[in-house]
Scaffold this motif. Structure first.
Motif, short mmCIF file in Angstrom:
data_model
loop_
_atom_site.label_atom_id
_atom_site.label_comp_id
_atom_site.label_asym_id
_atom_site.label_seq_id
_atom_site.Cartn_x
_atom_site.Cartn_y
_atom_site.Cartn_z
N CYS A 271 -19.78 37.44 -5.90
CA CYS A 271 -18.51 37.17 -6.57
C CYS A 271 -17.42 36.92 -5.54
O CYS A 271 -17.56 37.24 -4.37
CB CYS A 271 -18.13 38.31 -7.50
SG CYS A 271 -17.92 39.88 -6.65
N PRO B 226 -20.00 28.66 -11.34
CA PRO B 226 -18.91 29.33 -12.03
C PRO B 226 -18.91 30.85 -11.98
O PRO B 226 -17.87 31.46 -12.20
CB PRO B 226 -19.06 28.84 -13.48
CG PRO B 226 -20.50 28.51 -13.61
CD PRO B 226 -20.95 28.04 -12.25
N PHE B 227 -20.06 31.47 -11.72
CA PHE B 227 -20.08 32.93 -11.67
C PHE B 227 -21.19 33.42 -10.75
O PHE B 227 -22.10 32.68 -10.40
CB PHE B 227 -20.22 33.55 -13.08
CG PHE B 227 -21.36 33.02 -13.88
CD1 PHE B 227 -22.61 33.62 -13.82
CD2 PHE B 227 -21.19 31.94 -14.73
CE1 PHE B 227 -23.67 33.14 -14.57
CE2 PHE B 227 -22.24 31.45 -15.48
CZ PHE B 227 -23.48 32.05 -15.41
N SER B 228 -21.08 34.67 -10.37
CA SER B 228 -22.02 35.26 -9.42
C SER B 228 -23.31 35.69 -10.12
O SER B 228 -23.40 35.70 -11.34
CB SER B 228 -21.37 36.46 -8.73
OG SER B 228 -21.05 37.45 -9.69
N TRP C 292 -29.18 33.31 -9.21
CA TRP C 292 -29.50 32.02 -9.79
C TRP C 292 -30.90 31.60 -9.35
O TRP C 292 -31.40 32.04 -8.33
CB TRP C 292 -28.48 30.97 -9.34
CG TRP C 292 -27.12 31.15 -9.90
CD1 TRP C 292 -26.23 32.16 -9.61
CD2 TRP C 292 -26.48 30.33 -10.85
NE1 TRP C 292 -25.08 31.99 -10.32
CE2 TRP C 292 -25.20 30.87 -11.09
CE3 TRP C 292 -26.84 29.17 -11.52
CZ2 TRP C 292 -24.30 30.29 -11.97
CZ3 TRP C 292 -25.93 28.58 -12.39
CH2 TRP C 292 -24.68 29.14 -12.63
N ARG D 269 -20.76 32.39 -2.28
CA ARG D 269 -19.84 33.00 -3.25
C ARG D 269 -19.63 32.02 -4.39
O ARG D 269 -19.79 30.81 -4.20
CB ARG D 269 -18.51 33.34 -2.60
CG ARG D 269 -18.67 34.32 -1.46
CD ARG D 269 -17.45 35.22 -1.36
NE ARG D 269 -17.62 36.22 -0.33
CZ ARG D 269 -18.20 37.40 -0.52
NH1 ARG D 269 -18.65 37.73 -1.70
NH2 ARG D 269 -18.31 38.25 0.46
N GLN D 270 -19.26 32.53 -5.54
CA GLN D 270 -19.01 31.64 -6.67
C GLN D 270 -17.92 30.64 -6.28
O GLN D 270 -17.07 30.91 -5.44
CB GLN D 270 -18.62 32.42 -7.91
CG GLN D 270 -17.25 33.06 -7.86
CD GLN D 270 -17.01 33.97 -9.04
OE1 GLN D 270 -17.57 35.04 -9.11
NE2 GLN D 270 -16.16 33.56 -9.94
N PRO E 256 -28.77 29.55 -14.36
CA PRO E 256 -28.00 30.80 -14.24
C PRO E 256 -28.83 32.03 -14.56
O PRO E 256 -29.88 31.93 -15.21
CB PRO E 256 -26.87 30.62 -15.25
CG PRO E 256 -27.35 29.61 -16.22
CD PRO E 256 -28.33 28.74 -15.49
#
Length: 159
Positions: A140, A111-113, A116, A51-52, A81
């Protein structure tokens, strides 16, 4: 009685072959494994599911033929990202960050879902370096609504 390292490696290899989704090691789940020249590289990720926020990536390095643990290589994780071609995060994997002395680990804050890409760079002390790129799906954060036990609903103004 001490168990030889080669027996542990054989059991782990069989386990990964038959149940790659269920293997937990050094606090994570196998997210990638591959061969780079003389090495078999296996990467573990934690938490499960990813998770983020803070994630840990661990690396286990073995000789590709004899499957014995190899030490002395330097490893770096670079996270790219979704929708980008350049890394946003980078961290060196070290033994001091790992809970298992056979592993090297790095901690990063995602920092975000999204999906990647992980670029793994592995360098020998006095030789060439190898790289591999593999996907890493990051979910997320879960939102939890306040419950009456939190006391938040009782503080709401009444009409």
């Amino acid at each position: 009685m001490r168990i030889p390292v080669w027996q542990i490696v054989v059991v782990a290899a069989v386990w990964v072959t038959f149940d790659p989704g269920g293997l937990l090691a050094d606090g994570g789940r196998v997210c990638w494994s591959g061969v780079a020249s003389a090495y078999r590289l296996t990467v573990f990720a934690e938490p499960v599911p990813l998770r983020q926020g803070r994630i840990d990536l661990s690396l286990f390095v073995q000789g590709s033929e004899e499957l014995t643990h190899v030490s002395g290589v330097k490893a770096t994780f670079a996270l790219i990202p979704p929708g980008s071609a350049t890394p946003l995060l980078e961290a060196e994997a070290t033994r001091s960050n790992a809970t298992n002395p056979l592993f090297q680990a790095a901690s990063l804050i995602v920092p975000f879902s999204g999906r990647w890409q992980v670029k793994l760079l592995v360098a020998e002390p006095e030789g060439p370096f190898y790289s591999a790129i593999f996907p890493l799906e990051v979910a997320c954060l879960l939102y939890t609504s306040p419950s009456p036990r939190d006391g938040l609903l009782s503080r709401m103004p009444s009409s």
